[in-house]
Scaffold this motif. Structure first.
Motif, PDB file in Angstrom:
ATOM      1  N   MET A 123       0.859  -1.200   0.000  1.00 10.35           N
ATOM      2  CA  MET A 123       0.000   0.000   0.000  1.00 10.35           C
ATOM      3  C   MET A 123       0.891   1.245   0.000  1.00 10.35           C
ATOM      4  N   LEU A 124       0.476   2.249  -0.785  1.00  7.59           N
ATOM      5  CA  LEU A 124       1.239   3.491  -0.846  1.00  7.59           C
ATOM      6  C   LEU A 124       1.036   4.309   0.422  1.00  7.59           C
ATOM      7  N   ASN A 125       2.133   4.814   0.986  1.00  7.88           N
ATOM      8  CA  ASN A 125       2.000   5.682   2.158  1.00  7.88           C
ATOM      9  C   ASN A 125       1.384   7.025   1.793  1.00  7.88           C
ATOM     10  N   PHE A 126       1.649   7.482   0.563  1.00  6.22           N
ATOM     11  CA  PHE A 126       1.124   8.762   0.112  1.00  6.22           C
ATOM     12  C   PHE A 126       0.390   8.560  -1.208  1.00  6.22           C
ATOM     13  N   PRO A 127      -0.888   8.183  -1.173  1.00  6.40           N
ATOM     14  CA  PRO A 127      -1.640   7.958  -2.415  1.00  6.40           C
ATOM     15  C   PRO A 127      -1.622   9.212  -3.278  1.00  6.40           C
ATOM     16  N   PRO A 128      -1.303   9.080  -4.560  1.00  2.00           N
ATOM     17  CA  PRO A 128      -1.160  10.255  -5.419  1.00  2.00           C
ATOM     18  C   PRO A 128      -2.501  10.852  -5.819  1.00  2.00           C
ATOM     19  N   LEU A 129      -2.507  12.175  -5.977  1.00  2.00           N
ATOM     20  CA  LEU A 129      -3.647  12.837  -6.597  1.00  2.00           C
ATOM     21  C   LEU A 129      -3.626  12.631  -8.103  1.00  2.00           C
ATOM     22  N   TYR A 130      -2.421  12.562  -8.651  1.00  2.00           N
ATOM     23  CA  TYR A 130      -2.273  12.537 -10.102  1.00  2.00           C
ATOM     24  C   TYR A 130      -0.926  11.923 -10.457  1.00  2.00           C
ATOM     25  N   SER A 131      -0.945  10.828 -11.180  1.00  2.00           N
ATOM     26  CA  SER A 131       0.282  10.194 -11.622  1.00  2.00           C
ATOM     27  C   SER A 131       0.484  10.451 -13.117  1.00  2.00           C
ATOM     28  N   THR A 132       1.717  10.343 -13.577  1.00  2.00           N
ATOM     29  CA  THR A 132       2.037  10.539 -14.986  1.00  2.00           C
ATOM     30  C   THR A 132       2.585   9.235 -15.559  1.00  2.00           C
ATOM     31  N   ALA A 133       1.901   8.728 -16.584  1.00  2.00           N
ATOM     32  CA  ALA A 133       2.331   7.463 -17.189  1.00  2.00           C
ATOM     33  C   ALA A 133       3.585   7.662 -18.033  1.00  2.00           C
ATOM     34  N   ARG A 134       4.469   6.686 -17.996  1.00  2.00           N
ATOM     35  CA  ARG A 134       5.677   6.731 -18.824  1.00  2.00           C
ATOM     36  C   ARG A 134       5.300   6.533 -20.296  1.00  2.00           C
ATOM     37  N   CYS A 135       6.087   7.135 -21.174  1.00  2.00           N
ATOM     38  CA  CYS A 135       5.808   7.036 -22.605  1.00  2.00           C
ATOM     39  C   CYS A 135       5.905   5.599 -23.104  1.00  2.00           C
ATOM     40  N   ASP A 136       6.843   4.824 -22.564  1.00  2.00           N
ATOM     41  CA  ASP A 136       6.967   3.439 -23.029  1.00  2.00           C
ATOM     42  C   ASP A 136       5.750   2.611 -22.616  1.00  2.00           C
ATOM     43  N   ALA A 137       5.150   2.949 -21.461  1.00  2.00           N
ATOM     44  CA  ALA A 137       3.943   2.240 -21.023  1.00  2.00           C
ATOM     45  C   ALA A 137       2.760   2.575 -21.930  1.00  2.00           C
ATOM     46  N   ILE A 138       2.643   3.839 -22.333  1.00  2.00           N
ATOM     47  CA  ILE A 138       1.573   4.237 -23.248  1.00  2.00           C
ATOM     48  C   ILE A 138       1.765   3.559 -24.600  1.00  2.00           C
ATOM     49  N   ALA A 139       3.021   3.480 -25.066  1.00  2.00           N
ATOM     50  CA  ALA A 139       3.294   2.796 -26.337  1.00  2.00           C
ATOM     51  C   ALA A 139       2.836   1.339 -26.281  1.00  2.00           C
ATOM     52  N   ARG A 140       3.125   0.645 -25.175  1.00  2.00           N
ATOM     53  CA  ARG A 140       2.697  -0.752 -25.037  1.00  2.00           C
ATOM     54  C   ARG A 140       1.174  -0.849 -24.981  1.00  2.00           C
ATOM     55  N   LEU A 141       0.538   0.104 -24.291  1.00  2.00           N
ATOM     56  CA  LEU A 141      -0.922   0.113 -24.200  1.00  2.00           C
ATOM     57  C   LEU A 141      -1.546   0.219 -25.592  1.00  2.00           C
ATOM     58  N   VAL A 142      -1.000   1.106 -26.422  1.00  2.00           N
ATOM     59  CA  VAL A 142      -1.517   1.273 -27.780  1.00  2.00           C
ATOM     60  C   VAL A 142      -1.263   0.019 -28.606  1.00  2.00           C
ATOM     61  N   GLU A 143      -0.053  -0.527 -28.530  1.00  2.00           N
ATOM     62  CA  GLU A 143       0.269  -1.748 -29.288  1.00  2.00           C
ATOM     63  C   GLU A 143      -0.656  -2.905 -28.917  1.00  2.00           C
ATOM     64  N   ASN A 144      -0.987  -3.014 -27.644  1.00  2.00           N
ATOM     65  CA  ASN A 144      -1.788  -4.136 -27.166  1.00  2.00           C
ATOM     66  C   ASN A 144      -3.270  -4.001 -27.491  1.00  2.00           C
ATOM     67  N   ASN A 145      -3.730  -2.798 -27.755  1.00  2.00           N
ATOM     68  CA  ASN A 145      -5.180  -2.586 -27.888  1.00  2.00           C
ATOM     69  C   ASN A 145      -5.638  -2.111 -29.264  1.00  2.00           C
ATOM     70  N   TYR A 146      -4.747  -1.586 -30.076  1.00  2.00           N
ATOM     71  CA  TYR A 146      -5.173  -0.993 -31.338  1.00  2.00           C
ATOM     72  C   TYR A 146      -4.512  -1.700 -32.528  1.00  2.00           C
ATOM     73  N   PRO A 147      -5.207  -1.739 -33.665  1.00  2.00           N
ATOM     74  CA  PRO A 147      -4.664  -2.422 -34.855  1.00  2.00           C
ATOM     75  C   PRO A 147      -3.615  -1.580 -35.564  1.00  2.00           C
ATOM     76  N   ILE A 148      -2.535  -1.281 -34.840  1.00  2.00           N
ATOM     77  CA  ILE A 148      -1.423  -0.492 -35.366  1.00  2.00           C
ATOM     78  C   ILE A 148      -0.182  -1.387 -35.332  1.00  2.00           C
ATOM     79  N   GLU A 149       0.515  -1.459 -36.452  1.00  2.00           N
ATOM     80  CA  GLU A 149       1.664  -2.353 -36.544  1.00  2.00           C
ATOM     81  C   GLU A 149       2.779  -1.895 -35.607  1.00  2.00           C
ATOM     82  N   ALA A 150       3.243  -2.786 -34.767  1.00  2.00           N
ATOM     83  CA  ALA A 150       4.318  -2.490 -33.815  1.00  2.00           C
ATOM     84  C   ALA A 150       5.670  -2.565 -34.520  1.00  2.00           C
TER      85      ALA A 150
END
Length: 327
Positions: free
Chosen positions: A1-28
């Motif tokens: 458990m986080l000691n300081f739960p965030p109000l707002y986190s920022t996703a890493r660009c590589d994580a967003i790239a993987r999210l798009v590759e995994n969900n959209y019909p775009i050639e990786a």
């Protein structure tokens, strides 16, 4: 458990790239760059064959979760109706949004086709006319769109009274007399709008301030950024463009005139809707102040302290435009 739960986190660009590759019909593989963070996080996505997209990860707001279901349904309807907009891209399983698990809770994401064209020019009257034309086309197309499932309605409680409450809760306005002035302005504006009676109701863009678009090679304004859209007052949707040209020290009423001229060439405006738009400038300013006030703990009080100074603009607008009628 986080000691300081965030109000707002920022996703890493590589994580967003993987999210798009995994969900959209775009050639990786795809590449990802962050463009901006704030009310939403916006990323540029580039596919293996240099095709370009925009991925928007919605943030939590005081109003509640982003209504991506209605937003993407409306955008799809507009695109099919020939309105120039940045349409959403379907996922592999036929949806128009994905859900992510951020530390602060679920955040929906939408992928859009990137738009060609240039940014609008604040001094260009033709760009203002292009916005008026596209907004009129949008409102025409909205007549055949069902808004029954929309989560938020752009009415006075949502646009005026809830933002006023957030300003009060934030503690940004330390002088009680100033807050009383806000309350007086809100009450008088609400009463003035209600006095018009039956104003036109439509599905609104919600944020047509003149820069949520690209101007394409044909000179058309192609709209994006529909996350403040929803069923609401047509007069409010018109007023946002006027507000953007008269608030924060600006005074470009020529752009407003050009915008309205082009809108009326496509779609008539009832007299009451046009008159009410002047009052909705105050409503729009309250809405923005409420948005910023609700972020005081996240962005820091120094970033949003301007909210406490805005009574002067609101009083001046009420006196000069609604009493003296300079427009």
């Amino acid at each position: 458990m986080l000691n300081f739960p965030p109000l707002y986190s920022t996703a890493r660009c590589d994580a967003i790239a993987r999210l798009v590759e995994n969900n959209y019909p775009i050639e990786a593989p795809v590449s990802c760059q962050m463009l901006e963070r704030g009310l939403n996080d916006v990323y540029r996505i580039t596919g293996q064959n240099a095709e370009r997209y925009i991925f928007r990860l919605s943030q939590h707001r005081a109003r509640g979760p982003a209504d991506v279901r209605s937003e993407t349904a409306f955008l799809t309807h507009l695109a099919r109706s020939g309105v120039p907009v940045a349409a959403p891209i379907e996922t592999r399983d036929g949806r128009f949004f994905v859900e992510t698990d951020a530390p602060e809770g679920p955040r929906p994401g939408v992928l859009f086709q990137a738009l060609d064209g240039r940014e609008p020019d604040a001094a260009d009257l033709d760009d203002a006319r292009a916005h008026g034309k596209t907004l009129a086309m949008l409102h025409n197309a909205a007549e055949s769109f069902s808004a029954e499932e929309a989560r938020y309605r752009l009415e006075l409680d949502y646009l005026l009274w809830q933002p006023l409450a957030r300003i009060g809760q934030s503690g940004l306005v330390e002088d009680p007399d100033v807050f009383k002035e806000f309350e007086r302005l809100a009450e008088e504006t609400s009463n003035a709008i209600k006095a018009f009676g039956e104003l036109t109701w439509t599905y609104c863009h919600g944020d047509c301030h003149g820069f949520n678009a690209r101007i394409d090679a044909a000179g058309e304004a192609v709209f994006f950024d529909f996350d403040d859209s929803g069923p609401g007052y047509l007069a409010y949707d018109l007023s946002v463009f006027l507000w953007a040209n008269v608030s924060f020290g600006r005074s470009s009423t020529r752009r407003w005139s050009a915008f309205i001229e082009a809108y009326r060439a496509i779609r008539p405006i009832k007299a009451d809707d046009f008159e009410a738009a002047l009052h909705f400038v105050i409503v729009r300013h309250f809405w923005l102040m409420g948005e910023y006030a609700s972020r005081a703990d996240e962005w820091g009080r120094n970033t949003v302290r301007w909210v406490a100074r805005e009574a002067e603009f609101l009083k001046a607008w009420q006196a000069s435009q609604l009493s003296g009628r300079l427009l």
